[in-house]
Design a protein around this motif. Structure first.
Motif, PDB file in Angstrom:
ATOM      1  N   UNK A 256       0.846  -1.204   0.000  1.00 47.93           N
ATOM      2  CA  UNK A 256       0.000   0.000   0.000  1.00 47.93           C
ATOM      3  C   UNK A 256       0.880   1.251   0.000  1.00 47.93           C
ATOM      4  N   UNK A 257       0.507   2.229  -0.809  1.00 45.08           N
ATOM      5  CA  UNK A 257       1.259   3.482  -0.908  1.00 45.08           C
ATOM      6  C   UNK A 257       0.456   4.686  -0.419  1.00 45.08           C
ATOM      7  N   UNK A 258      -0.871   4.613  -0.478  1.00 43.46           N
ATOM      8  CA  UNK A 258      -1.704   5.732  -0.038  1.00 43.46           C
ATOM      9  C   UNK A 258      -2.854   5.225   0.826  1.00 43.46           C
ATOM     10  N   UNK A 259      -3.023   5.880   1.976  1.00 44.37           N
ATOM     11  CA  UNK A 259      -4.096   5.573   2.913  1.00 44.37           C
ATOM     12  C   UNK A 259      -5.125   6.697   2.825  1.00 44.37           C
ATOM     13  N   UNK A 260      -6.357   6.353   2.534  1.00 44.57           N
ATOM     14  CA  UNK A 260      -7.454   7.314   2.472  1.00 44.57           C
ATOM     15  C   UNK A 260      -8.332   7.110   3.698  1.00 44.57           C
ATOM     16  N   UNK A 261      -8.555   8.167   4.468  1.00 42.71           N
ATOM     17  CA  UNK A 261      -9.255   8.060   5.757  1.00 42.71           C
ATOM     18  C   UNK A 261     -10.512   8.924   5.738  1.00 42.71           C
ATOM     19  N   UNK A 262     -11.653   8.318   6.041  1.00 41.81           N
ATOM     20  CA  UNK A 262     -12.921   9.057   6.104  1.00 41.81           C
ATOM     21  C   UNK A 262     -12.837  10.131   7.178  1.00 41.81           C
ATOM     22  N   UNK A 263     -13.325  11.324   6.866  1.00 40.46           N
ATOM     23  CA  UNK A 263     -13.197  12.464   7.781  1.00 40.46           C
ATOM     24  C   UNK A 263     -13.863  12.236   9.139  1.00 40.46           C
ATOM     25  N   UNK A 284       5.125   9.138   7.418  1.00 40.03           N
ATOM     26  CA  UNK A 284       3.825   9.492   6.875  1.00 40.03           C
ATOM     27  C   UNK A 284       3.919  10.787   6.073  1.00 40.03           C
ATOM     28  N   UNK A 285       3.336  10.780   4.885  1.00 41.84           N
ATOM     29  CA  UNK A 285       3.268  11.963   4.031  1.00 41.84           C
ATOM     30  C   UNK A 285       1.811  12.438   4.060  1.00 41.84           C
ATOM     31  N   UNK A 286       1.532  13.444   4.883  1.00 40.21           N
ATOM     32  CA  UNK A 286       0.155  13.794   5.221  1.00 40.21           C
ATOM     33  C   UNK A 286      -0.370  14.974   4.421  1.00 40.21           C
ATOM     34  N   UNK A 287      -1.670  14.915   4.087  1.00 47.20           N
ATOM     35  CA  UNK A 287      -2.301  16.066   3.444  1.00 47.20           C
ATOM     36  C   UNK A 287      -2.641  17.122   4.499  1.00 47.20           C
ATOM     37  N   UNK A 307       2.644  15.331  -6.303  1.00 47.78           N
ATOM     38  CA  UNK A 307       3.119  14.280  -7.205  1.00 47.78           C
ATOM     39  C   UNK A 307       3.321  12.944  -6.504  1.00 47.78           C
ATOM     40  N   UNK A 308       3.387  12.973  -5.153  1.00 47.28           N
ATOM     41  CA  UNK A 308       3.614  11.727  -4.422  1.00 47.28           C
ATOM     42  C   UNK A 308       2.401  10.803  -4.449  1.00 47.28           C
ATOM     43  N   UNK A 309       1.234  11.334  -4.759  1.00 45.62           N
ATOM     44  CA  UNK A 309       0.063  10.476  -4.891  1.00 45.62           C
ATOM     45  C   UNK A 309       0.188   9.533  -6.086  1.00 45.62           C
ATOM     46  N   UNK A 310       1.093   9.845  -7.002  1.00 45.44           N
ATOM     47  CA  UNK A 310       1.313   8.998  -8.171  1.00 45.44           C
ATOM     48  C   UNK A 310       2.588   8.167  -8.048  1.00 45.44           C
ATOM     49  N   UNK A 311       3.256   8.257  -6.891  1.00 47.59           N
ATOM     50  CA  UNK A 311       4.528   7.564  -6.693  1.00 47.59           C
ATOM     51  C   UNK A 311       4.336   6.144  -6.169  1.00 47.59           C
ATOM     52  N   UNK A 312       5.173   5.244  -6.660  1.00 55.05           N
ATOM     53  CA  UNK A 312       5.295   3.917  -6.074  1.00 55.05           C
ATOM     54  C   UNK A 312       6.530   3.975  -5.175  1.00 55.05           C
ATOM     55  N   UNK A 313       6.327   4.271  -3.881  1.00 52.25           N
ATOM     56  CA  UNK A 313       7.458   4.481  -2.975  1.00 52.25           C
ATOM     57  C   UNK A 313       8.362   3.252  -2.894  1.00 52.25           C
ATOM     58  N   UNK A 317       7.367   4.456   3.404  1.00 52.93           N
ATOM     59  CA  UNK A 317       6.724   5.759   3.277  1.00 52.93           C
ATOM     60  C   UNK A 317       5.266   5.528   2.912  1.00 52.93           C
ATOM     61  N   UNK A 318       4.378   6.346   3.476  1.00 55.88           N
ATOM     62  CA  UNK A 318       2.945   6.145   3.260  1.00 55.88           C
ATOM     63  C   UNK A 318       2.231   7.487   3.182  1.00 55.88           C
ATOM     64  N   UNK A 319       1.524   7.711   2.081  1.00 51.90           N
ATOM     65  CA  UNK A 319       0.673   8.898   1.973  1.00 51.90           C
ATOM     66  C   UNK A 319      -0.569   8.723   2.837  1.00 51.90           C
ATOM     67  N   UNK A 320      -1.002   9.810   3.478  1.00 51.84           N
ATOM     68  CA  UNK A 320      -2.239   9.785   4.261  1.00 51.84           C
ATOM     69  C   UNK A 320      -3.088  10.976   3.833  1.00 51.84           C
ATOM     70  N   UNK A 321      -4.288  10.693   3.365  1.00 56.80           N
ATOM     71  CA  UNK A 321      -5.195  11.752   2.914  1.00 56.80           C
ATOM     72  C   UNK A 321      -6.566  11.555   3.553  1.00 56.80           C
TER      73      UNK A 321
END
Length: 417
Positions: A256-263, A284-287, A307-313, A317-321
């Protein structure tokens, strides 16, 4: 040079297509035994490749992919043996019946012929591809990256020795050991000899193959994978899945590269995520919506770059949005995903059904880790690739994906009216 390889591979493919399942399994068992018997020579070659790759500044993720250990080599040999136990699809009658004309028609699985595979720092691919191709009666021409040429040469030598010991041509499995990139361009135009081409590497390699190949190409293996944490998810099980999907082996395409979290769950979930990721060593790479909350916790946190939302880390490293709802999550996956593997963590059946139906990826999961997208985990044995396109195969490509079919008609002096 390549034309000679192509001629030899095509000739070998005709012989392989006639082998029985027992004969093919004997070859695979011999290869597995030889891999273990030649462990020292293979690992010695691999050490030289790793040392040179490290000196050339190869990333930690790529070094992990490149490195062989006695345990990894034993696992590779065991994977070959596992392929022996899988049902041979060649000769299987897919469907058929008696037509009104009196002709009995059937659709029968046959080998593709010669498979070409271009890959980077993945020495296990050499054996995976060879074993699956041989099981399905296909010859293989392999072009590994320059980082692995010593390891690949040692491994292919072992495979060819096993082929000859079983009375088969060594040309059934060949490797292009010259690192000259011009040979890749030449290989892409060998449609007279190669029936299907599979690139396993970065986006640049896939683009090159799609644009320049005169051979049908199967693309995939680039995994910008997502996990969506729904507002009804349970925090403890969700964290367990996320840790597995991110940290079990970060250098793989199903990580997993991006974690999407319900508000609505974010105020409770993000602090727990920070604690867990700190323990797991994940950055964590946070929005903007997640940044302040995560920065107050123990995890290492940086602001995400668009651009990190399109990266294969392929790293820890993990995007969090934070997203507003399921529609927002699906829209993000459609824009940034690579149609590889995506998951939803939820306790709501309606949301699970919507995610499964509306996320157009080759593998979609409900309350499970993306790390399951793997030929072995799917019960296919070793995989030749993970396809993210829709023709001719999708997802982990096992034995059936290396076959095509022919129509066979049986008549009784039957003519068309």
């Amino acid at each position: 040079m390549l034309e000679k390889m192509g001629i030899a591979a095509k000739a070998a493919s005709y012989k392989l297509a006639l082998l029985s399942s027992r004969e093919k399994n004997r070859v695979l068992e011999t290869i597995a035994d030889e891999l273990e018997a030649q462990t020292e020579s293979i690992l010695s070659a691999n050490v030289q490749d790793v040392e040179q790759a490290r000196a050339n500044g190869l990333s930690d993720a790529m070094l992990d992919r490149l490195t062989l250990t006695p345990a990894r080599l034993k696992a590779i040999a065991d994977d070959v043996r596992q392929v022996c136990h899988l049902a041979d699809p060649v000769g299987q009658v897919i469907d058929g019946g008696l037509l009104d004309s009196g002709l009995r028609l059937e659709r029968r699985r046959v080998p593709l012929g010669v498979i070409g595979v271009i890959y980077e720092a993945r020495p296990n691919v050499t054996v995976d591809v060879a074993s699956l191709c041989l099981k399905t009666g296909n010859a293989a021409i392999l072009r590994g990256g320059k980082e692995t040429y010593r390891t690949n040469a040692a491994t292919v030598a072992v495979i060819q020795k096993a082929l000859e010991a079983c009375g088969l041509p060594a040309a059934a499995v060949q490797s292009i050991d010259n690192p000259d990139r011009a040979l890749v361009a030449e290989m892409l135009r060998m449609d007279k000899y190669i029936d299907m081409l599979i690139p396993r590497g970065g986006a640049g390699l896939h683009k090159l193959c799609r644009e320049q190949s005169t051979i049908p190409v199967i693309t995939g293996g680039i995994g910008v994978c997502h996990i969506y944490v729904d507002d009804t998810a349970e925090i403890a099980p969700a964290l367990k899945i996320i840790v597995n999907a991110k940290t079990q082996r970060p250098s793989t395409c199903n990580t997993v590269e991006t974690l999407l979290v319900h508000q609505d769950i974010a105020p409770r979930f993000l602090p727990a995520l920070s604690e867990q990721m700190a323990q797991s060593g994940v950055t964590l790479h946070a929005d903007e919506m997640a940044l302040a909350t995560l920065q107050s916790g123990p995890a290492n946190v940086v602001a995400v770059k668009a651009e990190e939302y399109d990266d294969e880390f392929l790293s820890l490293d993990l995007n969090v949005k934070v997203v507003t709802d399921l529609d927002d999550a699906i829209a993000h996956i459609r824009e940034h995903g690579t149609q590889h593997s995506d998951a939803i963590l939820t306790r709501t059946l309606r949301n699970a059904d919507r995610f499964v139906n509306e996320v157009d990826s080759s593998a979609v999961y409900v309350n499970a880790s993306t790390r399951f997208t793997d030929g072995g985990q799917f019960g296919l044995g070793a995989e030749v690739a993970v396809s993210t396109q829709k023709l001719h195969a999708r997802g982990p490509m096992g034995l059936e994906a290396l076959t095509t079919y022919k129509w066979v008609g049986f008549g009784d002096d039957t003519i068309r009216a």
